[in-house]
Write a protein that holds these residues in place. Structure first.
Motif, PDB file in Angstrom:
ATOM      1  N   ASP A   4       0.814  -1.211   0.000  1.00  0.00           N
ATOM      2  CA  ASP A   4       0.000   0.000   0.000  1.00  0.00           C
ATOM      3  C   ASP A   4       0.851   1.267   0.000  1.00  0.00           C
ATOM      4  N   LYS A  26       3.985   3.100  -3.335  1.00  0.00           N
ATOM      5  CA  LYS A  26       3.893   4.267  -4.212  1.00  0.00           C
ATOM      6  C   LYS A  26       4.588   5.459  -3.571  1.00  0.00           C
ATOM      7  N   GLU A  40       7.701   1.037  -6.502  1.00  0.00           N
ATOM      8  CA  GLU A  40       6.879   0.157  -7.335  1.00  0.00           C
ATOM      9  C   GLU A  40       7.554  -0.157  -8.660  1.00  0.00           C
ATOM     10  N   GLU A  96       3.511  -3.767 -10.365  1.00  0.00           N
ATOM     11  CA  GLU A  96       2.883  -3.363  -9.105  1.00  0.00           C
ATOM     12  C   GLU A  96       2.088  -2.073  -9.261  1.00  0.00           C
ATOM     13  N   GLN A  97       2.603  -1.144 -10.063  1.00  0.00           N
ATOM     14  CA  GLN A  97       1.884   0.111 -10.290  1.00  0.00           C
ATOM     15  C   GLN A  97       0.549  -0.157 -10.982  1.00  0.00           C
ATOM     16  N   ARG A 143      -1.872  -1.769  -8.551  1.00  0.00           N
ATOM     17  CA  ARG A 143      -2.361  -0.812  -7.551  1.00  0.00           C
ATOM     18  C   ARG A 143      -3.443   0.082  -8.148  1.00  0.00           C
ATOM     19  N   ASP A 146      -7.201   0.181  -6.768  1.00  0.00           N
ATOM     20  CA  ASP A 146      -7.757   1.413  -6.201  1.00  0.00           C
ATOM     21  C   ASP A 146      -9.004   1.866  -6.952  1.00  0.00           C
ATOM     22  N   PRO A 164      -7.273  -2.351   1.343  1.00  0.00           N
ATOM     23  CA  PRO A 164      -5.982  -1.916   0.786  1.00  0.00           C
ATOM     24  C   PRO A 164      -4.753  -2.210   1.637  1.00  0.00           C
ATOM     25  N   ARG A 168      -4.906  -6.562  -0.768  1.00  0.00           N
ATOM     26  CA  ARG A 168      -4.094  -6.155  -1.924  1.00  0.00           C
ATOM     27  C   ARG A 168      -3.136  -7.272  -2.337  1.00  0.00           C
ATOM     28  N   ASN A 206      -3.182  -8.803  -6.043  1.00  0.00           N
ATOM     29  CA  ASN A 206      -1.989  -8.787  -6.895  1.00  0.00           C
ATOM     30  C   ASN A 206      -1.625 -10.192  -7.367  1.00  0.00           C
TER      31      ASN A 206
END
Length: 319
Positions: A155, A158, A163, A167-168, A171, A175, A191, A201, A205
């Motif tokens: 979480d 970022k 990241e 991962e970006q 995320r 979100d 989250p 999360r 992922n």
């Protein structure tokens, strides 16, 4: 034999006294050792060194920006002849390969030893411990301290600018699904921590990682829209066949359903082109969900659930 002396603070906690000081990393590496169950089954208690982990630490230190403020915890052995000068507030000891037994921090110590950069390391030294005391301290240290939850680390990546591209993307999709009231996952995502009845999360992922090659060319909003249509269809199919929509937040089931998305999306594209709507997903998924037991979508094996879905999906095809 060389002997070193460093400023130290004497502290007492419970029945134990220990010294707090900063020791150069090269000295630390030269006078510490670990005792493992493998090379010392009678008295050893530490785990074997993970070379890769130590290497990662050394690389981190050598970047020039690395900082590891956590204290390495040592137990002074008789061979080091540890002495404390209460007047000058210093500890002195002999530098020898087995002067100090590492109770906590062996990977840090070996990482410092492998690094080219020399740094001063926070150190706690216990003196006069028996092997029983050392073993008990090792247990206490490793059972009482807890690592930061993986969910929280993801979480805040970022903010830390840590990241990677994957991962970006995950995320941003997470979100957007979490914040969109029309999303089938709205109110069902957590989250920064694990929460009962919600998808973390980490689980999210892991699920998206299984389909990343198929979605990597799409932007986060497109992935959000397509997954929303698919998951809404799955939820509706489960409800239509007498199941509970809450099944979708089971972590194992969720990962399996997302992995199965590839098969469903491919069938939609074959029949309707890249028009990934709830209606089109319903048309390809309805025969499948009519032929399976919803109760079989739960369990402890993602691969078994996925295999079950794939088997029945292939079986329903007709010319």
């Amino acid at each position: 034999m060389a002997r070193e002396s460093y400023a130290a603070v004497l502290l007492t906690q419970g029945e134990h006294r220990f010294y707090q000081l900063a020791m150069p990393s090269d000295v630390l590496g030269a006078c510490t050792f670990v005792s493992t169950r493998d090379d010392n089954p009678e008295d050893g208690f530490q785990r074997l060194l993970n070379q890769q982990r130590a290497k990662e630490i050394s690389s981190y230190i050598d970047t020039g920006h690395g900082t590891i403020p956590t204290s390495v915890i040592l137990s002074a052995q008789e061979t080091c002849n540890l002495e404390y000068d209460s007047r000058n507030k210093t500890v002195s000891f002999d530098i020898a390969p087995r002067s100090f037994l590492i109770l906590d921090g062996q990977h840090r110590v070996y990482g410092f030893r492998m690094a080219e950069t020399r740094v001063r390391v926070p150190v706690i030294i216990y003196a006069g411990l028996s092997r029983r005391d050392e073993s008990r301290l090792f247990i206490d240290i490793n059972s009482k301290q807890r690592g930061v939850p993986s969910e929280l680390l993801l979480d805040i990546k970022k903010q830390a600018e840590y990241e990677n591209t994957e991962e970006q993307l995950f995320r941003e999709v997470f979100d957007s699904l979490n914040n969109d009231p029309s999303s089938p996952l709205f109110g069902l995502l957590s989250p920064a921590k694990r929460a009962k009845g919600k998808i973390s999360r980490v689980t999210f992922n892991a699920a998206l990682k299984s389909i990343y090659p198929a979605i990597s060319a799409r932007d986060p909003q497109e992935i959000h829209e397509i997954l929303s249509e698919y998951l809404a269809s799955v939820r509706d199919q489960i409800l239509r066949n007498g199941g509970d929509s809450e099944i979708i937040v089971n972590s194992v089931t969720f990962r399996a359903l997302v992995s199965f998305f590839i098969h469903a999306a491919r069938r939609v594209k074959d029949r309707f082109g890249p028009d990934y709507t709830v209606e089109n997903f319903d048309l390809v998924l309805s025969p499948l969900f009519d032929s399976i037991r919803i109760s079989n979508l739960t369990g402890t094996s993602q691969s078994k659930i996925l295999e079950y879905l794939e088997k029945h999906f292939r079986g329903e095809f007709q010319l």
